[in-house]
Design an enzyme around this catalytic site. Structure first.
Site, mmCIF file in Angstrom:
data_model
loop_
_atom_site.group_PDB
_atom_site.id
_atom_site.type_symbol
_atom_site.label_atom_id
_atom_site.label_comp_id
_atom_site.label_asym_id
_atom_site.label_seq_id
_atom_site.Cartn_x
_atom_site.Cartn_y
_atom_site.Cartn_z
ATOM 1 N N ALA A 132 0.808 -1.225 0.000
ATOM 2 C CA ALA A 132 0.000 0.000 0.000
ATOM 3 C C ALA A 132 0.843 1.278 0.000
ATOM 4 O O ALA A 132 0.292 2.379 0.017
ATOM 5 C CB ALA A 132 -0.924 -0.002 1.217
ATOM 6 N N HIS A 133 2.167 1.160 -0.029
ATOM 7 C CA HIS A 133 3.017 2.353 0.018
ATOM 8 C C HIS A 133 2.961 3.118 -1.304
ATOM 9 O O HIS A 133 2.765 2.533 -2.371
ATOM 10 C CB HIS A 133 4.463 1.964 0.340
ATOM 11 C CG HIS A 133 4.665 1.584 1.775
ATOM 12 N ND1 HIS A 133 5.458 2.300 2.635
ATOM 13 C CD2 HIS A 133 4.167 0.548 2.498
ATOM 14 C CE1 HIS A 133 5.435 1.729 3.829
ATOM 15 N NE2 HIS A 133 4.666 0.651 3.763
ATOM 16 N N ARG A 218 11.998 -23.284 -6.156
ATOM 17 C CA ARG A 218 13.246 -23.021 -6.877
ATOM 18 C C ARG A 218 13.827 -21.648 -6.534
ATOM 19 O O ARG A 218 14.972 -21.355 -6.882
ATOM 20 C CB ARG A 218 13.015 -23.114 -8.398
ATOM 21 C CG ARG A 218 12.825 -24.543 -8.892
ATOM 22 C CD ARG A 218 12.822 -24.628 -10.412
ATOM 23 N NE ARG A 218 11.666 -23.959 -10.992
ATOM 24 C CZ ARG A 218 10.485 -24.572 -11.211
ATOM 25 N NH1 ARG A 218 10.331 -25.856 -10.892
ATOM 26 N NH2 ARG A 218 9.478 -23.917 -11.743
ATOM 27 N N HIS A 242 -3.742 -10.852 6.774
ATOM 28 C CA HIS A 242 -2.420 -10.639 6.183
ATOM 29 C C HIS A 242 -1.664 -11.950 5.997
ATOM 30 O O HIS A 242 -0.873 -12.094 5.059
ATOM 31 C CB HIS A 242 -1.595 -9.679 7.051
ATOM 32 C CG HIS A 242 -2.017 -8.254 6.941
ATOM 33 N ND1 HIS A 242 -3.135 -7.763 7.565
ATOM 34 C CD2 HIS A 242 -1.468 -7.213 6.256
ATOM 35 C CE1 HIS A 242 -3.259 -6.472 7.286
ATOM 36 N NE2 HIS A 242 -2.261 -6.112 6.490
ATOM 37 N N ASP A 264 0.312 -3.641 13.210
ATOM 38 C CA ASP A 264 0.295 -2.910 11.938
ATOM 39 C C ASP A 264 -1.057 -2.220 11.756
ATOM 40 O O ASP A 264 -1.570 -2.082 10.654
ATOM 41 C CB ASP A 264 0.588 -3.845 10.760
ATOM 42 C CG ASP A 264 1.003 -3.116 9.486
ATOM 43 O OD1 ASP A 264 1.739 -2.131 9.595
ATOM 44 O OD2 ASP A 264 0.570 -3.523 8.391
ATOM 45 N N LEU A 290 -4.842 -4.342 0.198
ATOM 46 C CA LEU A 290 -4.802 -4.565 1.639
ATOM 47 C C LEU A 290 -3.785 -3.625 2.273
ATOM 48 O O LEU A 290 -2.650 -3.520 1.808
ATOM 49 C CB LEU A 290 -4.409 -6.029 1.918
ATOM 50 C CG LEU A 290 -4.319 -6.463 3.381
ATOM 51 C CD1 LEU A 290 -5.693 -6.407 4.047
ATOM 52 C CD2 LEU A 290 -3.751 -7.883 3.469
ATOM 53 N N SER A 291 -4.211 -2.931 3.334
ATOM 54 C CA SER A 291 -3.270 -2.024 4.013
ATOM 55 C C SER A 291 -3.061 -2.513 5.440
ATOM 56 O O SER A 291 -2.491 -3.582 5.645
ATOM 57 C CB SER A 291 -3.764 -0.575 3.953
ATOM 58 O OG SER A 291 -5.068 -0.430 4.489
#
Length: 363
Positions: A132-133, A218, A242, A264, A290-291
């Protein structure tokens, strides 16, 4: 002034002590003795919670209103919810907003109660893992910029989340040398890059699994680097949104004392670059990204016990002892023993909050 928590239980290391009286003199736990009351203890006393990443509380989002008043409102609201120590977090933003937040934290410092300082989550992140930044504020740090930031912070910047794969080693080393807890986060580092970062002294990881290179059979990614390292810690958001509870469950089995809880948590906000919209039991940006979370530390601990099968003692340590050990601030109550500052919570047998005691005073 003294007070007594009568006939309570508490955890001591890995054992539970039942039917105990905890005497508090002033701001300190002075005596712990077996209780004369032999009835089954009806309460559990635990250390106050420590949240190293929270954006807002009490109706305030700190970065949207970076004032002493906001910090005071957050403090009072979080104390009522059992958080007796926290870092006010701010996300990637303009230099002007960062300066305002730092100025407010410095001004508030002399009268601060449970606010321990600031956690800067950005702006020195990887554009590929922003969540969300806001992309327009993200950039690589210069050593000169970091020196000015730490100097201007004058000790209130306690923690910083960065993407080490895009930062110069001298920047990371400068932060470590000046007492900032450096956390790897919002990063696209490979397994090798993350391992190298931890080996250079980065102590922890921001919200494990979120906004980072994932585990692939991998391409092992950042989570595998954390699991395989012998010292690297990680925070995790235990809201079930989250991170799936089954994933949290296996992460705790692998990391044990290296995994700690954060909320958070944010507040609803309709101004500025971070306009959080409440949706069910989570927050999203207007585009649905999602924040932050909407949980408290107590709810996070309950979720660990109820949904993840983590023992109550271990879950409490994830919200008290382990973050306290990481942040390394004196007088943080992380265990219950004589001589410790009396930052204590009294819970009932269903883990509901009955009483908050901060520095010996009932809130």
């Amino acid at each position: 002034m003294s007070k007594v928590i009568n006939n309570t239980s508490y955890f001591q290391d890995n054992d539970i002590k039942r039917n105990q009286d905890i005497l508090i003199e002033g701001a300190t736990i002075s005596i712990i003795n077996p209780s004369d009351n032999k009835e089954t203890s009806q309460s559990l006393t635990v250390p106050g919670f420590i949240d190293l990443q929270i954006y807002g509380s009490g109706g305030r989002l700190f970065s949207a209103d970076p004032t002493v008043e906001s910090l005071t409102i957050m403090e009072d609201d979080l104390l009522k919810k059992g958080t007796t120590g926290f870092l006010a977090c701010m996300a990637t933003n303009s230099p002007e907003v960062f300066d305002e937040c730092i100025k407010a934290a410095k001004e508030h410092r002399s009268s601060a109660k449970n606010c321990l300082g600031l956690h800067l989550e950005g702006p020195f992140l990887n554009p590929k893992r922003l969540g969300a930044h806001v992309p327009s504020f993200v950039r690589k740090a210069t050593l000169d910029e970091i020196k000015k930031l730490i100097d201007f912070g004058d000790g209130v910047i306690k923690m910083m989340t960065i993407a080490p794969e895009i930062q110069d080693d001298e920047v990371i080393q400068y932060l470590i040398d000046h007492g900032v807890v450096v956390s790897l986060g919002h990063s696209n580092a490979t397994f090798d890059e993350a391992t190298a970062a931890y080996n250079k002294g980065i102590q922890t990881t921001t919200h494990l699994f979120n906004a980072m290179s994932p585990i692939h059979h991998r391409e092992p990614g950042i989570p595998t680097a954390v699991f395989n390292h012998d010292k690297a810690m990680a925070s995790i958001i235990a809201d079930g949104q989250h991170v799936n509870f089954e994933v949290l469950k296996f992460a705790q089995k692998l990391l044990k004392e290296r995994l700690f809880l954060i909320t958070d948590a944010v507040n609803a906000c309709s101004t500025g670059p971070y306009q959080h919209v409440e949706k069910g039991n989570k927050y999203v940006m207007p585009d649905g990204t999602l924040s932050g979370s909407s949980i408290t530390m107590l709810q996070a601990i309950k979720n660990c016990v109820t949904h993840c099968g983590i023992s109550l003692n271990d879950a409490i340590k994830m919200g008290t002892l382990y973050p306290a050990q990481l942040i390394g601030i004196e007088n943080l109550t992380a265990t219950i023993e004589t001589g410790q500052q009396a930052n204590l919570l009294v819970l009932d047998d269903e883990l509901n909050l009955k009483e908050v005691i901060f520095k010996g005073e009932t809130i």
